[in-house]
Design an enzyme around this catalytic site. Structure first.
Site, short mmCIF file in Angstrom:
data_model
loop_
_atom_site.label_atom_id
_atom_site.label_comp_id
_atom_site.label_asym_id
_atom_site.label_seq_id
_atom_site.Cartn_x
_atom_site.Cartn_y
_atom_site.Cartn_z
N ASP A 1 48.43 22.82 35.07
CA ASP A 1 48.50 22.71 36.51
C ASP A 1 49.04 21.45 37.01
O ASP A 1 50.24 21.32 36.28
CB ASP A 1 47.00 23.01 36.99
CG ASP A 1 46.74 23.62 38.45
OD1 ASP A 1 47.89 23.20 39.45
OD2 ASP A 1 46.07 24.64 38.69
N HIS B 1 52.36 22.68 37.16
CA HIS B 1 52.71 23.23 38.44
C HIS B 1 53.71 22.42 39.31
O HIS B 1 54.51 22.96 40.09
CB HIS B 1 51.79 23.84 39.25
CG HIS B 1 50.83 25.07 38.57
ND1 HIS B 1 50.02 25.66 38.90
CD2 HIS B 1 51.33 25.70 37.68
CE1 HIS B 1 49.64 26.80 38.26
NE2 HIS B 1 50.45 26.59 37.21
#
Length: 696
Positions: free
Chosen positions: A489, A523
């Site tokens: 992430d 991300h």
């Protein structure tokens, strides 16, 4: 103020770091000497040495007061309203007679509090005399007494100790018996006072201000960068083997490791040594003055059995919630560290849900045959029925939604913990260790002050749901340097609480330096939000590389968050193979993956005008210099709200190769200088509702 000898370390006069705040055109001489008053400094001939070399245009900083008040010492005592006043006036006159420029400084406050924690002033009327002489003689006054009192009072009895010489026994040669000195400065305290003086010079009209050193960030001076207080520990070592720990694949060492930590803290601190070997454990708690040292060749492996992790009240994604206890946690502790060159593994595979679209067919088949359950669409794997059940609930685990320790036991696996949870701690060091395979976020400092992260490696599988690297939430004075992140992430993320709870907390993330870091996958490289309701300000990012991340520089929020992100300074960023946006400012964050991957990803939001309220977020005053990105879907995306455009963004020396150069919606006062967008796709750059756009 005086210079100290190397043997005096860590005692530091504020005159020692002061010279570093000026450029090479300035020579700083420090003639201060410990224990001298306006009277004894002159009688010992020290002032004569200063006078003898004074030239026209030289500045003379004059700070007295501590020692003039010593009535029992006839060699130093100078009554404030008579001798002290006359001596200061004479120093000013004699400086001017040589063509010099005098500057008067009030004395620095000492650390003194009463039993209720109220600050006690020990300077009587000496500071007021300095102020009166400065006003009468029309001399620049730097009111260090006022500023140091403000700072020491705000820090309180414990927090203010870091400014002074407060150390346990057995660390420094000069202070082998320990130190509890509330007058003389630590290196941090000396630098803090030095910064106060520089700030006053900048605010003045004196020509000297033009010689203050600029930092690597062109908008800021050196003294304006975050000042972080470091840790220091006794040299005592507490080897976990001595407390019964056994290197084994199946022996749980929780009790032995915790006992070593408890004993170290009880005895004033030191190093808790995890030697080379494989050490299985349940959750442990760090305590003040303890350095948990993971040696080279050591694996600190946390249990993969959720039953070993009690449910506790904590915080998750900015709101109070019930979660499983973190593998390593600390709350309200001071002077703590996790250091070494070994590995900490959080057994995240026992907790994380996994999306089918993020695995190959073979990986997916292996996962579902390992146990666990699938959701109704057969697209997401969960480790237990309880975790699947919780995925269909409204705000599972959130205390405000009615969840308690009692009614969340059956969904414990869904309430996966952050691996390293540091809450309300001060003076924290994370150095050298590999942190990997976390159940949720990897490292989560919350409401911490003075955090140093140096040369760590943070790893998670690329498919790790909520597998962030480090989430710095509502923390102040943070340094993250020379570290690597390869996660599922966001890589390096700044947060400050979510929606109404975050605004009520009102604790921004501020005074943060991120430098010389690499994000290999995630991300986002450096990310702000989306939980930023308490605000983020004075963020500095320098010399970072983002390779194969979904987004490079990622600023995300949405209506309802509120909060202001401002005074952000970013420079020298290199990126390659960015799947989405190289630089993103987005007020329509939807809580989904930033890039569509096998059915995941965002949707085009509905744009409409709504009234401004406390939940309206802001992005403003952001400066980005020297960015090169080779390969991105979009070079720059700015997407503000109709009622709150993103504003005052400056980008200088930008060179981005992307399918689409830029897309800007609802923005104003956007300046790009020496910006080059090389478009490799068919979609042209576009703008909608943009005011004061300057591109050259």
């Amino acid at each position: 103020m005086a210079d100290k000898l190397p043997a005096d370390f860590p005692e530091t006069g504020w005159g020692m770091p002061f010279s570093k705040l000026f450029n090479e055109a300035v020579e700083v001489q420090n003639h201060a000497y410990n224990g001298r008053s306006t009277k004894s400094f002159r009688r010992e001939g020290r002032w004569a040495k200063v006078q003898a070399q004074l030239k026209k245009g030289d500045y003379v900083f004059i700070q007295f007061g501590h020692n003039d008040a010593k009535a029992s010492d006839t060699a130093r005592y100078a009554p404030s309203q008579t001798d002290f006043r006359e001596n200061l006036t004479r120093y000013v006159a004699e400086t001017r007679a040589k063509g010099g420029i005098p500057i008067l400084l009030t004395p620095t406050q000492r650390r003194k509090f009463d039993s209720t924690g109220v600050f006690i002033d020990q300077h009587a009327d000496y500071p007021n005399v300095v102020r009166e002489v400065a006003a009468k003689e029309k001399v620049l006054l730097i009111d260090i007494e006022k500023e140091s009192k403000k700072y020491i009072s705000s820090e309180g009895p414990e927090g203010a100790k870091k400014m002074f010489l407060h150390y346990p026994v057995g660390i420094f040669r000069k202070f082998m018996k320990g130190a509890a000195d509330d007058t003389h400065f630590s290196p941090f305290g000396a630098m803090k006072i030095s910064d106060m003086v520089a700030e006053a010079i900048l605010a003045s009209n004196e020509h000297l201000r033009s010689f203050l050193k600029k930092s690597i960030f062109p908008q800021k001076y050196e003294f304006e960068l975050p000042l972080v207080s470091t840790t220091v520990f006794k040299k005592d070592t507490f080897n976990i083997i001595s407390y019964g720990a056994v290197s084994s694949a199946n022996t749980l060492n929780t009790g032995a490791i915790q006992q070593a930590i408890d004993m170290a803290s009880k005895q004033g601190g030191g190093m808790v040594l995890v030697p080379s070997g494989f050490w299985l454990t349940g959750p442990i708690k760090l305590l003040s003055n303890v350095n948990l040292h993971i040696s080279s060749g050591a694996v600190l492996q946390f249990s993969n059995k959720p039953k070993d992790y009690p449910l506790i009240r904590t915080n998750w994604e900015g709101v109070d919630a019930i979660r499983a206890q973190s593998p390593i946690s600390a709350k309200g502790q001071r002077n703590i560290a996790i250091t070494g060159s070994g590995i900490i593994d959080g057994a995240g595979e026992a907790w994380r849900p996994v999306k089918k679209g993020k695995l190959t067919a073979g990986e997916w088949d292996k996962l579902i045959h390992s146990g666990g359950v699938l959701d109704s669409k057969k697209e997401t794997w969960y480790p237990t029925e309880g975790a699947l059940k919780a995925s269909t609930m409204d705000r599972p685990g959130v205390i405000a939604a009615g969840f308690t320790e009692a009614n969340t036991e059956e969904i414990k696996e869904f309430l996966r913990p952050n691996m390293i949870s540091l809450r309300e701690c001060e003076q924290v060091l994370l150095e050298g260790v590999t942190f990997q395979n976390s159940p949720a976020w990897n490292i989560h400092p919350l409401l911490c002050k003075h955090l140093t992260v140096e040369n760590i490696h943070v790893k998670n599988p690329w498919f790790a749901q909520n597998g962030d690297g480090i989430d710095i939430e509502s923390c102040e004075f943070v340094s993250v340097r020379n570290s690597k992140f390869d996660v599922g992430d966001d890589g390096i993320c700044l947060k400050s609480g979510k929606d109404a709870e975050g605004r009520k907390r009102a604790r921004p993330s501020a005074h943060i330096l991120i430098e010389n870091c690499i994000v290999f996958h995630g991300h986002g490289g450096v990310v702000v939000g989306s939980e930023m309701s308490g605000g983020v300000h004075d963020l500095f990012v320098n010399n970072c590389q983002f390779l194969d991340t979904d987004v490079g520089l990622r600023f995300k929020t949405m209506r309802g968050r509120g909060g202001v992100v401002q005074n952000v300074f970013i420079r020298d960023i290199s990126m390659k193979n960015i799947a989405g946006e190289a630089i993103l400012f987005d007020m329509y964050y939807q809580g989904k993956d930033p890039v569509s991957t096998f059915g995941n990803g965002g949707e085009t939001p509905k744009i409409e005008l709504v009234p401004v309220n406390e939940g309206t977020p802001q992005f403003k005053n952001i400066f980005i210099d020297n960015v090169v990105a080779k390969g991105a879907e979009t070079g720059l995306l700015i997407r503000g709200l109709p009622e709150m455009p993103i504003h005052h963004i400056e980008l200088n020396n930008i060179d981005i190769e992307s399918n689409q150069g830029y897309r800007v919606i609802e923005a104003k006062d956007i300046t790009l200088k020496q910006a080059k967008f090389t478009e490799t796709g068919t979609k042209k750059s576009e703008m909608f509702h943009v005011k004061n756009w300057k591109l050259n």
